[in-house]
Design a protein around this motif. Sequence first.
Motif, PDB file in Angstrom:
ATOM      1  N   SER A 179      33.117 -33.306  15.825  1.00  0.00           N
ATOM      2  CA  SER A 179      34.145 -32.474  16.469  1.00  0.00           C
ATOM      3  C   SER A 179      33.635 -31.752  17.707  1.00  0.00           C
ATOM      4  N   GLY A 180      32.341 -31.798  17.977  1.00  0.00           N
ATOM      5  CA  GLY A 180      31.750 -30.967  19.015  1.00  0.00           C
ATOM      6  C   GLY A 180      31.997 -31.439  20.431  1.00  0.00           C
ATOM      7  N   LYS A 181      31.752 -30.540  21.374  1.00  0.00           N
ATOM      8  CA  LYS A 181      31.726 -30.897  22.790  1.00  0.00           C
ATOM      9  C   LYS A 181      30.466 -31.694  23.092  1.00  0.00           C
ATOM     10  N   TYR A 182      29.391 -31.349  22.370  1.00  0.00           N
ATOM     11  CA  TYR A 182      28.115 -32.040  22.523  1.00  0.00           C
ATOM     12  C   TYR A 182      27.651 -32.574  21.177  1.00  0.00           C
ATOM     13  N   PHE A 183      26.975 -33.715  21.217  1.00  0.00           N
ATOM     14  CA  PHE A 183      26.406 -34.311  20.016  1.00  0.00           C
ATOM     15  C   PHE A 183      24.883 -34.262  20.134  1.00  0.00           C
ATOM     16  N   MET A 184      24.225 -33.631  19.179  1.00  0.00           N
ATOM     17  CA  MET A 184      22.771 -33.575  19.132  1.00  0.00           C
ATOM     18  C   MET A 184      22.291 -34.535  18.061  1.00  0.00           C
ATOM     19  N   LEU A 185      21.690 -35.645  18.484  1.00  0.00           N
ATOM     20  CA  LEU A 185      21.176 -36.627  17.533  1.00  0.00           C
ATOM     21  C   LEU A 185      19.742 -36.271  17.180  1.00  0.00           C
ATOM     22  N   LEU A 186      19.482 -36.156  15.895  1.00  0.00           N
ATOM     23  CA  LEU A 186      18.156 -35.812  15.408  1.00  0.00           C
ATOM     24  C   LEU A 186      17.760 -36.752  14.283  1.00  0.00           C
ATOM     25  N   ASN A 187      16.560 -37.301  14.356  1.00  0.00           N
ATOM     26  CA  ASN A 187      16.049 -38.055  13.213  1.00  0.00           C
ATOM     27  C   ASN A 187      15.977 -37.164  11.986  1.00  0.00           C
ATOM     28  N   ASN A 188      16.192 -37.768  10.838  1.00  0.00           N
ATOM     29  CA  ASN A 188      16.114 -36.971   9.604  1.00  0.00           C
ATOM     30  C   ASN A 188      14.669 -36.627   9.242  1.00  0.00           C
ATOM     31  N   ASP A 189      13.699 -37.206   9.947  1.00  0.00           N
ATOM     32  CA  ASP A 189      12.299 -36.845   9.712  1.00  0.00           C
ATOM     33  C   ASP A 189      11.792 -35.886  10.790  1.00  0.00           C
ATOM     34  N   THR A 190      12.716 -35.084  11.328  1.00  0.00           N
ATOM     35  CA  THR A 190      12.338 -34.025  12.258  1.00  0.00           C
ATOM     36  C   THR A 190      12.601 -32.666  11.631  1.00  0.00           C
ATOM     37  N   GLU A 191      11.971 -31.657  12.192  1.00  0.00           N
ATOM     38  CA  GLU A 191      12.284 -30.260  11.905  1.00  0.00           C
ATOM     39  C   GLU A 191      12.307 -29.536  13.242  1.00  0.00           C
ATOM     40  N   VAL A 192      13.049 -28.442  13.307  1.00  0.00           N
ATOM     41  CA  VAL A 192      13.328 -27.838  14.616  1.00  0.00           C
ATOM     42  C   VAL A 192      12.874 -26.381  14.664  1.00  0.00           C
ATOM     43  N   GLU A 193      12.615 -25.931  15.887  1.00  0.00           N
ATOM     44  CA  GLU A 193      12.418 -24.501  16.105  1.00  0.00           C
ATOM     45  C   GLU A 193      13.779 -23.814  16.030  1.00  0.00           C
ATOM     46  N   PRO A 194      13.842 -22.587  15.556  1.00  0.00           N
ATOM     47  CA  PRO A 194      15.135 -21.906  15.415  1.00  0.00           C
ATOM     48  C   PRO A 194      15.956 -21.845  16.696  1.00  0.00           C
ATOM     49  N   ASP A 195      15.307 -21.725  17.836  1.00  0.00           N
ATOM     50  CA  ASP A 195      16.036 -21.568  19.096  1.00  0.00           C
ATOM     51  C   ASP A 195      16.057 -22.850  19.928  1.00  0.00           C
ATOM     52  N   TYR A 250      12.774 -31.362  33.855  1.00  0.00           N
ATOM     53  CA  TYR A 250      12.726 -32.349  34.921  1.00  0.00           C
ATOM     54  C   TYR A 250      13.445 -33.627  34.495  1.00  0.00           C
ATOM     55  N   GLU A 251      13.779 -34.412  35.522  1.00  0.00           N
ATOM     56  CA  GLU A 251      14.468 -35.676  35.286  1.00  0.00           C
ATOM     57  C   GLU A 251      13.480 -36.729  34.804  1.00  0.00           C
ATOM     58  N   VAL A 252      13.932 -37.558  33.882  1.00  0.00           N
ATOM     59  CA  VAL A 252      13.120 -38.643  33.329  1.00  0.00           C
ATOM     60  C   VAL A 252      13.980 -39.909  33.250  1.00  0.00           C
ATOM     61  N   PRO A 253      13.360 -41.080  33.097  1.00  0.00           N
ATOM     62  CA  PRO A 253      14.160 -42.304  33.003  1.00  0.00           C
ATOM     63  C   PRO A 253      14.870 -42.486  31.664  1.00  0.00           C
ATOM     64  N   PHE A 254      14.231 -42.017  30.565  1.00  0.00           N
ATOM     65  CA  PHE A 254      14.748 -42.330  29.242  1.00  0.00           C
ATOM     66  C   PHE A 254      14.661 -41.116  28.313  1.00  0.00           C
ATOM     67  N   ALA A 255      15.685 -40.963  27.485  1.00  0.00           N
ATOM     68  CA  ALA A 255      15.654 -39.978  26.417  1.00  0.00           C
ATOM     69  C   ALA A 255      14.871 -40.548  25.238  1.00  0.00           C
ATOM     70  N   ASN A 256      14.587 -39.678  24.272  1.00  0.00           N
ATOM     71  CA  ASN A 256      13.883 -40.094  23.063  1.00  0.00           C
ATOM     72  C   ASN A 256      14.860 -40.054  21.892  1.00  0.00           C
ATOM     73  N   GLY A 257      14.959 -41.169  21.176  1.00  0.00           N
ATOM     74  CA  GLY A 257      15.943 -41.277  20.107  1.00  0.00           C
ATOM     75  C   GLY A 257      15.745 -40.329  18.950  1.00  0.00           C
ATOM     76  N   ALA A 258      14.542 -39.781  18.797  1.00  0.00           N
ATOM     77  CA  ALA A 258      14.306 -38.841  17.705  1.00  0.00           C
ATOM     78  C   ALA A 258      15.059 -37.536  17.901  1.00  0.00           C
ATOM     79  N   ALA A 259      15.359 -37.197  19.162  1.00  0.00           N
ATOM     80  CA  ALA A 259      16.055 -35.944  19.463  1.00  0.00           C
ATOM     81  C   ALA A 259      16.678 -36.062  20.850  1.00  0.00           C
ATOM     82  N   MET A 260      17.994 -36.144  20.911  1.00  0.00           N
ATOM     83  CA  MET A 260      18.652 -36.236  22.210  1.00  0.00           C
ATOM     84  C   MET A 260      20.094 -35.755  22.098  1.00  0.00           C
ATOM     85  N   MET A 261      20.582 -35.157  23.188  1.00  0.00           N
ATOM     86  CA  MET A 261      21.953 -34.642  23.234  1.00  0.00           C
ATOM     87  C   MET A 261      22.763 -35.397  24.276  1.00  0.00           C
ATOM     88  N   ILE A 262      24.013 -35.673  23.918  1.00  0.00           N
ATOM     89  CA  ILE A 262      24.971 -36.304  24.815  1.00  0.00           C
ATOM     90  C   ILE A 262      26.305 -35.582  24.664  1.00  0.00           C
TER      91      ILE A 262
END
Length: 297
Positions: free
Chosen positions: A83-99, A162-174
């Motif tokens: 339902s979001g304006k943005y989709f944050m894709l995260l691998n299930n084998d990740t953990e995140v910083e609170p912020d 900075y700009e890069v050629p490719f995102a990383n599938g483990a954590a990326m927003m679109i």
Amino acid sequence: MKENYPLVSIVSVNYKQQQYTEAFLESLTHISYPNYEVILVDNASGNFDRKRIEDNYPETIIIESEENLGFAGGNNLGMRAASGKYFMLLNNDTEVEPDFLEPIVELMEKKPIIGLVSPKIKYSEGNNLIQYAGTIDINPITLRGGKLGHLKEDDGTYDRVYEVPFANGAAMMISRALFELTEGMLEDYFLYYEETDWSQRIRNLGYKIYYQGKSTVYHKESASVGSVSPLKSFYMSRNRLLYGYRNIKGLNKWLSIIYTVFVAYPFHTLKLFLSRDWELIVAQWKGVFAFLQMKKH
């Protein structure tokens, strides 16, 4: 206050890794971003304990696929339900910083030309080493690229944007809008290279890919299939060729395929032969023949 923050749909895919998934969901309970939903797709694990997730993380939206759709298909399924304006894709084998979400959303809001954003990704072992701080572009002949910051100590050097050629599938927003425009990741890849292809397609549409070094995610890399396995070898072998076929133009397309099949892969096979990794040799060449048999579009 919640209304001042765009809704972010956090999407993750589980496949026979419930212990990692639960640690991932637990880390999300501590994030500071005030407006988000969590969508968990189980990719036909066969042993998925839905009730345990519902009891411990009742706000999680659970989707159970009837078949294993792979990384691309599972994430696409989750995004179609988001339902979001943005989709944050995260691998299930990740953990995140609170912020971790705020800097990414802020960047997306400020620069509508951005198609994908990935955060700094660090190895989860506690050794303060970086897995991803961006990439360099893929060579059109060798089909080889590279990671910025890989295996370097996180000393603040990569706390930049900075700009890069490719995102990383483990954590990326679109954004939702761009997901709908591109119709998500190409499911032909199933596993590996799908986010690389997606990044290239997004760049072809005139959008930018960015790295946000003020956001941090920790990754238990290759917890699903192992750092080296026949499964990984098969899909990496097949999909490297598929990426080149789909994204390299003109004469370079055919040169890249010839180089990969007749130079790069035989050289890698020799190394595997010397270390007696017979299963990996078989998997690699099965990947080549699978590519040759694919219907390509």
